[in-house]
Design a protein around this motif. Sequence first.
Motif, mmCIF file in Angstrom:
data_model
loop_
_atom_site.group_PDB
_atom_site.id
_atom_site.type_symbol
_atom_site.label_atom_id
_atom_site.label_comp_id
_atom_site.label_asym_id
_atom_site.label_seq_id
_atom_site.Cartn_x
_atom_site.Cartn_y
_atom_site.Cartn_z
ATOM 1 N N ASN A 46 -21.979 -14.693 20.485
ATOM 2 C CA ASN A 46 -22.124 -15.977 21.168
ATOM 3 C C ASN A 46 -21.286 -15.952 22.439
ATOM 4 O OD1 ASN A 46 -19.985 -15.970 18.909
ATOM 5 N ND2 ASN A 46 -19.212 -17.494 20.351
ATOM 6 N N HIS B 34 -12.853 -23.104 19.447
ATOM 7 C CA HIS B 34 -13.933 -22.289 18.939
ATOM 8 C C HIS B 34 -15.071 -23.162 18.447
ATOM 9 C CE1 HIS B 34 -12.253 -18.184 18.107
ATOM 10 N NE2 HIS B 34 -13.532 -17.920 18.065
ATOM 11 N N LYS C 206 -19.465 -11.828 26.869
ATOM 12 C CA LYS C 206 -19.143 -13.039 26.095
ATOM 13 C C LYS C 206 -18.245 -14.011 26.849
ATOM 14 C CE LYS C 206 -17.796 -13.343 22.026
ATOM 15 N NZ LYS C 206 -17.898 -13.717 20.634
ATOM 16 N N SER D 294 -18.571 -11.840 17.241
ATOM 17 C CA SER D 294 -19.771 -12.664 17.057
ATOM 18 C C SER D 294 -20.552 -12.712 18.378
ATOM 19 C CB SER D 294 -19.376 -14.066 16.602
ATOM 20 O OG SER D 294 -18.347 -14.576 17.427
HETATM 21 MG MG MG Z 1 -16.288 -15.199 17.312
#
Ligand code: MG
Length: 346
Positions: free
Chosen positions: A143, A231, A54, A141
Motif C-alpha cells: 500500500n 498507519h 510506497k 505491505s
Molecule cells: Mg505496512
Amino acid sequence: MTKVIQIEDDFSVLDEAAKSLSQGGLVAFPTETVYGLGANALDPEAVANIFVAKGRPQDNPLIVHISDQSMLSQVVSHVPPAAEKLMEAFWPGPLTIILEKSETIPVSVTAGLSTVGVRMPSHPVALALIEKSGVPVAAPSANLSGSPSTTRASHVIHDLTGRVDYIIDGGACEVGLESTVLDMTGKIPQILRPGGVSLEALQAVLGQVMYEPALKDSREVPKSPGMKYRHYAPRGELYLVEKKHEDKLRQMLSDYRAQGKKTGVLCCGAKQYEADVLLNCGKTAKAYANALFDALRHMDDMGAEVIFAELPCDEGGIVPALMNRMLKASGGYVLAEDVTIKVERL
Ligand code: MG
Ligand code: AMP
C-alpha cells in the motif's frame, strides 16, 4: 508500466514476474495476511525502490519472505533452538521472527538494524513466486505508506499502478491483517506487533512470551520502528465505538448529518443506523479483521467524512491485532459518554 497478472490454477503465469523479481523488479503479490510489495532482498537497489514506490520512511525495516528453510542461511546469522520450535509450529504462516541478520542482507532491508524479520508465508502463490525467483524476497505491505494495507488486488492496483512492474491478482487475503512480529533476540520473546498468530498460541509453544511495553503504554518508544507511524488511516475522521455507547453513536450520526457531513458506520453484524454508508463487517472478530482494511478503503471511495467503527465484542485470538489496527487507524479516538477520549492501548 505495471502488468497485472490474474492467477488461477496455472502457476506458470508467474514465471515472468519471478524473473523480474530476481533481476531487480518490483512485484506485488498476495499472501495469507495482506498483499506484499516484493523485491530481491539481496539487491540493495531493488530494495531502495520499494521505499520510493510506497513513500515509506527510510527507518522502517522490511520483512524478508522465504519459501523454504534452506533460504534461512542467506537471511539470518543463526537460528536459536526456540526459533526452530516456532518455525516448526507456525510456518508457513502469519508469524515474523526477528533474529540476528546475516552479512548478505543489505542494511537498507533492516533500516540499519543488526536484526532482521523473516517469515515463510502460507499462500501458495507467494510460495511459488519466491521459489521461482530463487531469492529471499523483502516485502512490506503493498500500500502507499500511511494508507490501509491492501487485502484485495483492486486495492494494490489503486495504490501502486505505475509504481511497480507486476501486480499478481490472487483474490482476497485470508487473514486480512499483517503478521505477528516476534522479537527472539532478547531474554524473553516479545511481540512487537500483534497479528495473525495470537499471544496464547505463542505461549503454548514457548512458555513465556510478552507484549512489548510500548504496545500498551504510549510513553514508551516502540522497538519496532514501524509501530510509531500513523498507519491504516482512511481520509475521513474515524471514531471507535464500544457497544454500550450505541445511543451516543446514533446521536452523533444525526448531529453530523444535520451539519451536512457524509457519515459512515462499520458494524459488528447486521445493524440499522441512519448513516450514508453502512457496512456490515461480520459478527466475529475473525470476519471483522478480514473486512477492516477493505471497509476503510470503501469509506474513502464513498467520500465518508466522519466514520464510526463498532469495536468487536469477543476476546483473545485475533482481537488484540484488530484493536491495534483500529486504534492506529483512528489515531486512538474512542467514543465515550459525553466526550471523545483519546486512548493509547492495545
Ligand atoms: Mg505496512
Ligand atoms: P510491513 O512490512 O508494512 O508489514 O511492516 C513490517 C513491520 O515489521 C514494521 O512494523 C517493522 O517496524 C517491523 N520490523 C521489520 N523488521 C524489524 C526488525 N529487525 N526489528 C523490529 N521490527 C521490525
